[in-house]
Design an enzyme around this catalytic site. Structure first.
Site, PDB file in Angstrom:
ATOM      1  N   HIS A 228      40.890  39.994  44.225  1.00 49.50           N
ATOM      2  CA  HIS A 228      40.304  41.216  43.542  1.00 49.50           C
ATOM      3  C   HIS A 228      41.417  42.023  43.256  1.00 49.50           C
ATOM      4  CE1 HIS A 228      37.399  44.401  42.648  1.00 49.50           C
ATOM      5  NE2 HIS A 228      38.370  45.091  43.170  1.00 49.50           N
ATOM      6  N   GLU A 229      42.161  42.276  44.428  1.00 49.19           N
ATOM      7  CA  GLU A 229      43.213  43.173  44.179  1.00 49.19           C
ATOM      8  C   GLU A 229      44.431  42.705  43.470  1.00 49.19           C
ATOM      9  OE1 GLU A 229      43.367  46.286  45.147  1.00 49.19           O
ATOM     10  OE2 GLU A 229      41.433  46.044  45.910  1.00 49.19           O
TER      11      GLU A 229
ATOM     12  N   HIS B  54      43.990  43.423  39.725  1.00 49.66           N
ATOM     13  CA  HIS B  54      44.548  44.813  39.643  1.00 49.66           C
ATOM     14  C   HIS B  54      46.070  44.645  39.549  1.00 49.66           C
ATOM     15  CE1 HIS B  54      40.892  46.934  40.015  1.00 49.66           C
ATOM     16  NE2 HIS B  54      40.652  46.618  41.362  1.00 49.66           N
TER      17      HIS B  54
END
Length: 364
Positions: free
Chosen positions: A67-68, A71
């Site tokens: 998920h990170e 980003h």
């Protein structure tokens, strides 16, 4: 004391584990082990029960890293440097030097994380559906249950992060929407206000349902306040360079000065730190913190050269004042030496930066 340990690199980004993660991982593993079907392995005999719980917990936090990285992928694409990704008590955090100011770029970067979670969750749940159709016994096995748990949690994680509670992903998407219609500072303040509202609402729900929500709400509220303040500082100071703010009349001390003489000098000049110069050569810096480490009875016999710090944190006169403020904060220092081409030009202190900030706020 180090609060995190580095475990490797992904996309050139250091991945770290915070000490709080090392505490929460066994908790999650235990919860998965004792939870009833289909979200746990209560009906499985130990030690397989606990092994599956631990594997599921590891896969969950692997999803958080991905998920990170979603980003981070867009951040790097837009030229933002990622210092590290750290796993801690509440999940993962990508440490970025700055958030893209372009509303479109920030929106894409913020949505990338939840999108990765949706892709992981949707893929695992579809995989379960497809394999169960082809293999009737697949839905009775451990892989089905692991896929179901991780897939479901990723869908929930993606949806939760899209809540417009700044500084969560949804809140950053909201700020990017506001920023298309107003100044960046005002957009941040609007998004922060919405984030605080959701934090209070979440806290009230937590009182009725789950105390864990109260803790999350607290960090959202604090995060919204700090982000709004940080953005105001950055946007205001970026109009100036260090040269516009720094003090050029620099008081210096010599290496041969005794600690007692230095202490008297500090009392007279009312400054807490000084460059140490020998002729035209910069030898280091010395501060009141360094002086305090010396016993009073030793201050007359010891010299500045005995306690000075050679690890100099400096900047240049053409550096943006916003970057200088970030450097002061990140290094937790009171001042930066301004050095151009090896020559000391001045000092810029935290006080100088804050004074400029307050002046501009009052003038606007």
């Amino acid at each position: 004391m180090k609060t995190s340990v580095q475990i490797g690199y992904v996309m050139g980004i250091p991945i770290r584990l915070h000490i709080s993660f090392l505490l929460i991982l066994p908790l999650f593993a235990t919860v998965f082990s004792i939870a009833p079907e289909p979200f746990g392995y209560r009906n499985v005999e130990p030690p397989v029960q606990y092994v599956l719980g631990f594997i599921t917990a590891i896969l969950l936090f692997t999803s958080v890293v991905l998920h990170e990285l979603g980003h981070s992928f867009f951040a790097k694409k837009f030229g933002v440097k990622i210092s590290n990704i750290t796993l801690h008590l509440f999940g993962g955090v990508s440490s970025m030097e700055e958030i893209p100011r372009d509303p479109s770029e920030e929106g894409k970067m913020a949505f990338a994380g939840p999108l990765v979670s949706f892709i992981i969750g949707g893929t695992l749940l579809l995989l379960n559906f497809g394999l169960s159709s082809l293999l009737p016994d697949f839905s009775e096995g451990f892989p089905y249950r692991v896929f179901f748990i991780i897939g479901s949690i990723n869908i929930v994680l993606g949806m939760f992060n899209l809540i417009p509670a700044f500084p969560m992903d949804g809140g950053r998407i909201l700020r990017s929407w506001f920023a298309r219609r107003m100044s960046y500072i005002r957009a941040t303040q609007r998004a922060a206000s919405v984030g605080k509202f959701f934090a209070v609402f979440m806290g009230l729900i937590g009182l009725l349902i789950n105390p864990w929500l109260i803790l999350i709400a607290f960090f959202i509220y604090i995060g919204a306040s700090q982000e709004a303040q940080s953005t105001t500082v950055s946007v205001t100071l970026e109009k100036y360079t260090v040269k516009d703010i720094m003090t050029t009349d620099v008081e210096t001390v010599t290496p041969s000065m005794s600690i007692q003489e230095l202490l008297d000098f500090m009392f007279e000049k009312k400054h807490m730190g000084y460059p140490v110069m020998e002729g035209n050569n910069l030898k280091g810096v010395v501060s009141f913190t360094d002086v305090r480490k010396v016993m009073p009875e030793e201050r007359s016999a010891m010299h500045v050269s005995d306690i000075l710090t050679k690890d100099i944190i400096s900047t240049t006169s053409d550096t943006n004042a916003s970057d200088a403020f970030r450097q002061v904060s990140n290094n937790n220092v009171g001042r930066l030496l301004v050095i151009d081409n090896g020559e000391l030009k001045g000092i810029v202190s935290r006080t100088d930066l804050i004074r400029t900030l307050r002046f501009m706020e009052e003038a606007s």
